[in-house]
Scaffold this motif. Structure first.
Motif, PDB file in Angstrom:
ATOM      1  N   GLU A 157       0.831  -1.199   0.000  1.00  0.00           N
ATOM      2  CA  GLU A 157       0.000   0.000   0.000  1.00  0.00           C
ATOM      3  C   GLU A 157       0.872   1.258   0.000  1.00  0.00           C
ATOM      4  N   ASP A 180      -0.079  -1.419  -3.995  1.00  0.00           N
ATOM      5  CA  ASP A 180      -1.387  -0.804  -4.186  1.00  0.00           C
ATOM      6  C   ASP A 180      -1.128   0.703  -4.144  1.00  0.00           C
ATOM      7  N   SER A 183      -4.807   3.028  -1.541  1.00  0.00           N
ATOM      8  CA  SER A 183      -5.748   2.105  -0.907  1.00  0.00           C
ATOM      9  C   SER A 183      -6.476   2.845   0.206  1.00  0.00           C
ATOM     10  N   THR A 203      -2.523  -3.510  -7.384  1.00  0.00           N
ATOM     11  CA  THR A 203      -3.664  -2.760  -7.906  1.00  0.00           C
ATOM     12  C   THR A 203      -3.392  -1.263  -7.842  1.00  0.00           C
ATOM     13  N   VAL A 206      -7.695   1.063  -4.754  1.00  0.00           N
ATOM     14  CA  VAL A 206      -8.505   0.135  -3.967  1.00  0.00           C
ATOM     15  C   VAL A 206      -9.426   0.926  -3.049  1.00  0.00           C
ATOM     16  N   MET A 208     -12.157   0.020   0.012  1.00  0.00           N
ATOM     17  CA  MET A 208     -12.687  -1.026   0.890  1.00  0.00           C
ATOM     18  C   MET A 208     -13.622  -0.389   1.923  1.00  0.00           C
ATOM     19  N   GLU A 229     -10.050  -1.984  -7.638  1.00  0.00           N
ATOM     20  CA  GLU A 229     -10.753  -2.965  -6.807  1.00  0.00           C
ATOM     21  C   GLU A 229     -11.742  -2.235  -5.907  1.00  0.00           C
ATOM     22  N   THR A 276     -11.367  -3.757 -13.751  1.00  0.00           N
ATOM     23  CA  THR A 276     -11.879  -3.627 -12.391  1.00  0.00           C
ATOM     24  C   THR A 276     -12.265  -4.990 -11.848  1.00  0.00           C
TER      25      THR A 276
END
Length: 555
Positions: A157, A180, A183, A203, A206, A208, A229, A276
């Motif tokens: 990250e 990432d 993120s 990625t 991201v 979440m 993501e 994606t």
């Protein structure tokens, strides 16, 4: 006689402004701090330009609400951590002075920028190069990072935001070569806009457990793995009750390509790179272009509620509206499989239903031997995993066409180990698939360049079968003249969450802007009174007689 009073008022206002927006400087060339006598031109304590500090740490300690910290050019090799919070309408700003380059670099910067439980801070115009981790922000709200440059990080990250508060803005930045790249975990009302993300070992971007946020006008390129993501929070990283990712607006982004991966793996097959990998709830994905990736969209589902490992990060995937995207020339030979334009790839424990795809172009995508088919089916545009069922997803008024422009297999069902032509698929599942068309969409560029995406190349020519061929998104319920409109399906629209503008819509022949939406009742509050009939068509504003199919509205 009025001039003295005007001048007095001017100076009072000027002094009031300066009292609320103090400017201080950071200059590593100083021999000592300057108290009121900094010289911008001489870069010493021989002037009248205010306070200046030799170290960024000293400036951060004294910067309070409303302070603008201007950092003179130089290389910084110590961690930067704001010490105080600003206030509403009185942010603390840290930015480079003029066009001078302020660069953070060094093996010990993990992270280079650290913000913990601070609010109302702006980071602007800084450069982060060769840091193990660019930045880490935790439990903070009203943070803006803009016009910054990030390149080369190695820790997981690269830009890490954990247990976030609300209103994080990441705008007009460049982020390259990391894990990432950005993120974000938790929080609401985030805006990720106008950035370029390039090359991530995992990625680019991201989300979440994020609510009521927007991802728009970004360029995402990744020759290694995935681009975007969207997931729920993970048990292993989130101690509170899990959060789904809900009401995220994903629009006007360019996803791809991954074609620059040549030589990266020294003869080995590269990992798959999806545009994606998505598991969200009540989200909107529109006007995006996916091109040159291993697969366009993966509407995924794995894990289970109450399970071990990553559960329930990809369990929830329902009531999403995906419309007016262009998904073109995806599908390469990836180590973990390659995918078509879109795949529904969930397990038996996932909640995947009520997802609608409308007015999209799925053209010239392909599947090579992978987990979905175990064979090459280069004409396939849409695929379903073993657990997926066509009743969970609806395809209305899309262009679904193989590169050959022939009547070939365009849909693959793994549970039946068979493919369908478009006509056969609509006949087999008429309740969930209708009014889709086939035919070369006839882009402005006969063969758009998938190595460098340009939105203009995906405009439609006048003879395109996609011009004025799209469906209206929904309809009005009841006739009225009002600024309160009830619609059949409110999930197609966004009010902007108070972070971007609300949708401009067309109701019959009238146009208005959406100010707020009650998704439970289906009511849209508009910016003015308009008149409509019962069942009047409702869509975003468009040109011509009806919306086009695809990401670019033409003519």
């Amino acid at each position: 006689m009025k001039k003295p009073y005007v001048l007095l008022l001017f100076f009072l206002l000027l002094n009031s402004f300066h009292s609320n927006a103090q400017v201080i400087y950071v200059d590593q060339q100083l021999k000592t701090d300057c108290t009121g006598n900094y010289s911008i031109s001489n870069r010493d304590c021989s002037g009248f330009d205010g306070d200046a500090y030799k170290t960024l740490e000293s400036a951060a300690k004294v910067a309070t609400a409303g302070t603008q910290v201007l950092i003179r050019g130089g290389v910084f090799n110590k961690q930067f951590s704001p010490q105080n919070s600003g206030e509403e309408n009185k942010y603390i700003t840290f930015e480079n002075f003029g066009d001078e380059v302020v660069q953070f670099t060094g093996d010990s910067l993990a992270p280079a920028l650290w913000i913990d439980q601070k609010d109302y801070i702006i980071i602007k115009g800084l450069k982060f190069l060769d840091c193990p981790q660019f930045m880490s922000i935790k439990s903070s709200s009203h943070i803006t990072v803009e016009n910054c440059y990030f390149e080369n990080s190695t820790l997981f990250e690269s830009c890490q935001l954990k247990t976030m508060g609300d209103y994080f803005v990441f705008r007009n930045n460049i982020v390259k070569n990391g894990t990432d790249l950005l993120s974000i975990q938790g929080g609401s009302f985030h805006l990720v806009e106008g950035n370029t993300f390039h090359t991530a070992s995992h990625t680019c971007l991201v989300f979440m457990g994020v609510h009521n946020s927007a991802i728009r006008n970004n360029i995402l390129i990744n020759p290694i793995q995935k681009l975007l993501e969207i997931f729920a929070t993970r048990d292993r990283e989130w101690s509170d009750p899990y959060r789904k990712s809900e009401h995220i607006l994903i629009e006007n982004n360019l996803f791809g390509p991954n074609s620059q991966r040549d030589g990266l793996y020294k003869g080995k097959t590269a990992p798959a790179s999806w545009g994606t990998q998505f598991a969200g709830v009540k989200c909107i994905m529109r006007n995006n272009i996916f091109a040159g990736c291993d697969g366009g969209m993966d509407f995924c589902g794995y894990g289970r509620v109450g399970g071990d490992g990553d559960s329930p990060e990809a369990v929830f995937n329902f009531s999403n509206r995906t419309y007016n995207n262009t998904v073109y020339s995806n599908g390469e030979r990836g180590r973990y499989g390659s995918g078509p334009g879109v795949v529904m790839s969930h397990n038996p424990y996932s909640e995947q239903y009520d997802n609608i795809f409308m007015n999209n172009i799925f053209y010239a995508n392909r599947i090579f031997k992978d987990a979905h088919t175990q064979r090459d089916v280069p004409s396939v545009q849409i695929a379903y995993s073993s657990s997926a069922n066509p009743s969970e997803t609806r395809f209305y008024n899309n262009n679904v066409t193989p590169q050959s422009d022939k009547n070939e297999v365009v849909v693959w069902m793994k549970k039946k180990n068979m493919g369908y032509t478009l006509d056969a698929f609509e006949q087999a599942y008429p309740d969930y698939n209708r009014n889709n068309i086939q035919g070369n969409p006839r882009f402005i560029a006969k063969q758009p360049n998938v190595k460098k995406l340009e939105r203009s190349e995906y405009g439609l020519t006048k003879d395109s079968p996609c011009v004025d061929a799209g469906a209206f998104l929904t309809y009005a319920i009841g006739a009225d003249q009002n600024n309160v409109l009830k619609v059949g399906d409110p999930y197609f629209f966004s009010d902007g969450f108070n972070i971007v503008e609300g949708d401009m819509i067309r109701v019959g022949a009238e146009e208005a802007q959406v100010l707020s939406i009650d998704y439970d009742t289906g009511y849209l509050i508009l910016n003015k009174k308009i008149q409509w009939k019962d069942k009047a068509p409702v869509s975003l504003i468009y040109k011509g007689n009806a919306p086009d199919i695809g990401a670019v509205e033409s003519y």
